[in-house]
Structures are given as structure tokens and as C-alpha cells.
Design a protein around this motif. Structure first.
Motif, mmCIF file in Angstrom:
data_model
loop_
_atom_site.group_PDB
_atom_site.id
_atom_site.type_symbol
_atom_site.label_atom_id
_atom_site.label_comp_id
_atom_site.label_asym_id
_atom_site.label_seq_id
_atom_site.Cartn_x
_atom_site.Cartn_y
_atom_site.Cartn_z
ATOM 1 N N LEU A 94 0.833 -1.203 0.000
ATOM 2 C CA LEU A 94 0.000 0.000 0.000
ATOM 3 C C LEU A 94 0.870 1.257 0.000
ATOM 4 N N VAL A 95 1.913 1.257 0.802
ATOM 5 C CA VAL A 95 2.828 2.407 0.845
ATOM 6 C C VAL A 95 3.448 2.633 -0.534
ATOM 7 N N CYS A 96 3.856 1.561 -1.194
ATOM 8 C CA CYS A 96 4.414 1.695 -2.551
ATOM 9 C C CYS A 96 3.406 2.368 -3.485
ATOM 10 N N ALA A 97 2.179 1.888 -3.478
ATOM 11 C CA ALA A 97 1.151 2.450 -4.357
ATOM 12 C C ALA A 97 0.873 3.911 -4.037
ATOM 13 N N VAL A 98 0.809 4.239 -2.751
ATOM 14 C CA VAL A 98 0.515 5.611 -2.340
ATOM 15 C C VAL A 98 1.667 6.548 -2.706
ATOM 16 N N VAL A 99 2.900 6.105 -2.500
ATOM 17 C CA VAL A 99 4.059 6.933 -2.848
ATOM 18 C C VAL A 99 4.074 7.213 -4.350
ATOM 19 N N ILE A 100 3.813 6.186 -5.146
ATOM 20 C CA ILE A 100 3.807 6.385 -6.600
ATOM 21 C C ILE A 100 2.660 7.306 -7.001
ATOM 22 N N HIS A 101 1.441 6.969 -6.565
ATOM 23 C CA HIS A 101 0.264 7.680 -7.057
ATOM 24 C C HIS A 101 0.133 9.089 -6.498
ATOM 25 N N GLN A 105 3.474 10.621 -9.128
ATOM 26 C CA GLN A 105 2.651 10.855 -10.312
ATOM 27 C C GLN A 105 2.207 12.304 -10.489
ATOM 28 N N PRO A 106 1.846 13.017 -9.429
ATOM 29 C CA PRO A 106 1.466 14.425 -9.644
ATOM 30 C C PRO A 106 2.599 15.259 -10.252
ATOM 31 N N PHE A 107 3.824 15.003 -9.821
ATOM 32 C CA PHE A 107 4.962 15.719 -10.402
ATOM 33 C C PHE A 107 5.158 15.331 -11.862
ATOM 34 N N MET A 108 5.032 14.049 -12.146
ATOM 35 C CA MET A 108 5.184 13.581 -13.523
ATOM 36 C C MET A 108 4.075 14.162 -14.413
ATOM 37 N N ALA A 109 2.861 14.221 -13.892
ATOM 38 C CA ALA A 109 1.739 14.782 -14.649
ATOM 39 C C ALA A 109 1.963 16.268 -14.932
ATOM 40 N N SER A 110 2.483 16.986 -13.946
ATOM 41 C CA SER A 110 2.726 18.413 -14.170
ATOM 42 C C SER A 110 3.823 18.620 -15.212
ATOM 43 N N LEU A 111 4.819 17.769 -15.241
ATOM 44 C CA LEU A 111 5.855 17.863 -16.270
ATOM 45 C C LEU A 111 5.283 17.557 -17.654
ATOM 46 N N ARG A 112 4.411 16.555 -17.734
ATOM 47 C CA ARG A 112 3.765 16.233 -19.019
ATOM 48 C C ARG A 112 2.906 17.402 -19.477
ATOM 49 N N GLU A 113 2.159 17.982 -18.546
ATOM 50 C CA GLU A 113 1.284 19.106 -18.888
ATOM 51 C C GLU A 113 2.099 20.319 -19.342
ATOM 52 N N ALA A 114 3.194 20.604 -18.651
ATOM 53 C CA ALA A 114 4.036 21.747 -19.015
ATOM 54 C C ALA A 114 4.670 21.556 -20.385
ATOM 55 N N GLY A 119 5.217 16.735 -26.038
ATOM 56 C CA GLY A 119 5.571 15.603 -25.183
ATOM 57 C C GLY A 119 6.739 15.908 -24.278
ATOM 58 N N VAL A 120 6.740 15.293 -23.141
ATOM 59 C CA VAL A 120 7.767 15.554 -22.134
ATOM 60 C C VAL A 120 9.146 15.089 -22.580
ATOM 61 N N MET A 121 9.202 14.097 -23.441
ATOM 62 C CA MET A 121 10.499 13.585 -23.887
ATOM 63 C C MET A 121 11.178 14.533 -24.881
ATOM 64 N N ASN A 122 10.434 15.506 -25.394
ATOM 65 C CA ASN A 122 10.993 16.520 -26.298
ATOM 66 C C ASN A 122 11.090 17.879 -25.611
ATOM 67 N N SER A 123 11.147 17.885 -24.295
ATOM 68 C CA SER A 123 11.149 19.144 -23.556
ATOM 69 C C SER A 123 12.381 19.253 -22.665
ATOM 70 N N ASP A 124 12.503 20.405 -22.039
ATOM 71 C CA ASP A 124 13.605 20.633 -21.101
ATOM 72 C C ASP A 124 13.450 19.788 -19.830
ATOM 73 N N GLN A 125 12.266 19.321 -19.564
ATOM 74 C CA GLN A 125 12.000 18.530 -18.361
ATOM 75 C C GLN A 125 12.258 17.036 -18.550
ATOM 76 N N GLY A 130 12.545 11.661 -16.458
ATOM 77 C CA GLY A 130 13.216 10.363 -16.478
ATOM 78 C C GLY A 130 13.594 9.888 -15.086
ATOM 79 N N ILE A 131 14.073 10.805 -14.255
ATOM 80 C CA ILE A 131 14.422 10.438 -12.875
ATOM 81 C C ILE A 131 13.183 10.006 -12.105
ATOM 82 N N LEU A 132 12.121 10.807 -12.202
ATOM 83 C CA LEU A 132 10.878 10.452 -11.503
ATOM 84 C C LEU A 132 10.311 9.130 -12.019
ATOM 85 N N HIS A 133 10.359 8.932 -13.317
ATOM 86 C CA HIS A 133 9.871 7.682 -13.915
ATOM 87 C C HIS A 133 10.701 6.500 -13.417
#
Length: 155
Positions: A94-101, A105-114, A119-125, A130-133
Motif C-alpha cells: 500500500l505504501v508503494c502504491a501511495v508513494v507512486i500515485h 505521479q502528480p509531479f510527472m503529470a505536471s511535467l507532461r502538462e508543461a 511531449g515531455v520527452m521533447n522538452s527541457d523537463q 526520467g528520474i521520476l519515472h
């Protein structure tokens, strides 16, 4: 011979643990890689994969809560080492799932949105994403391995 009322809680726990583990393994190691291998639009693929992992996180939370609720409550059974180990496995997963989700994930989502439509793979982020992933993938792997132990130990 045990009656149905005596064995159904055990069987329900086994079924739920198996469902949880199977869903983790299927989404993480079959569906998501197949999406990335099949679809050419990486932005769309990432969006679909993120949605699947979000759903998987909620499956994990629900399964964990149900399994904790289904563990033996009588003091003599609850204090058995096997039941304490099961509770530890469930909480760790449960801790694993909560830490990820809720943590990564909110940080990763904000990077994708920015990054927008390029796409995030073609951006400065890209490096930060990649580190968060990578961290998320390692935690997901840990949860998946713990799921194996949960399936083997639950009864």
C-alpha cells in the motif's frame, strides 16, 4: 471437514491477493510495454499508460483495505507471526502504491502538462521526468515482488 462458512474467508483473501498481484503484473509488465511497442504516438501512449497506472493505484488501495479488513481479528490469531507478516506485506505494498500515485505521479503529470503537445520527452523537463519515472518504476517493481510474496503467504 470444514464447512463453507469456515473456508470462504480464506478463499476470498487468496482470490483478492491474486487479483491484486495479477493486476499489478498485467498492467506494469504486459499492457504498458505493449502500448509503447505498438502505438507510434508517444504522447498518447504515455497518457493512456498514466491512466492505467492511476486505475491500478486505486485497485491497490482498495485491495489493501479489503485485505486488512479480512485478516483474522481474534487476538490469538491476529498475533500469529504469519498474520503479522501478511499485514506487513499489505501495508508495504500500500505504501508503494501511495508513494507512486500521490507522491510521484502528480509531479510527472505536471511535467507532461508543461511540455504540452510536443511531449515531455521533447522538452527541457526530460531529465527530471526520467528520474521520476525511474524512481516510480523501481517502487512499482518492489510492490510487484512483494505481491509475489503476498500470494505465496496468504491463507
Amino acid at each position: 471437514m470444514q464447512g463453507w462458512s469456515e473456508v470462504w474467508p480464506t478463499r476470498a483473501r487468496i482470490l483478492l491477493a491474486t487479483f491484486w498481484a495479477g493486476s499489478l503484473w498485467t498492467v506494469g509488465y504486459l499492457v504498458a510495454p505493449t502500448l509503447f511497442a505498438t502505438l507510434s504516438d508517444r504522447v498518447l501512449t504515455g497518457t493512456i499508460a498514466a491512466s492505467l497506472f492511476r486505475a491500478q493505484a486505486w485497485v491497490s488501495v482498495c485491495c489493501a483495505l479489503f485485505l486488512v479488513a479480512m485478516l483474522p481479528r481474534r487476538k490469538e490469531q491476529a498475533n500469529l507471526p504469519g498474520n503479522k507478516a501478511l499485514l506487513g506485506l499489505i501495508i508495504a505494498m500500500l505504501v508503494c502504491a501511495v508513494v507512486i500515485h500521490f507522491g510521484l505521479q502528480p509531479f510527472m503529470a505536471s511535467l507532461r502538462e508543461a511540455a504540452g503537445s510536443s511531449g515531455v520527452m521533447n522538452s527541457d523537463q526530460r531529465a527530471q521526468f526520467g528520474i521520476l519515472h525511474g524512481i516510480s518504476s523501481v517502487i512499482y517493481l518492489i510492490e510487484s515482488v512483494l505481491a509475489l510474496f503476498l500470494v505465496l503467504k496468504i491463507r
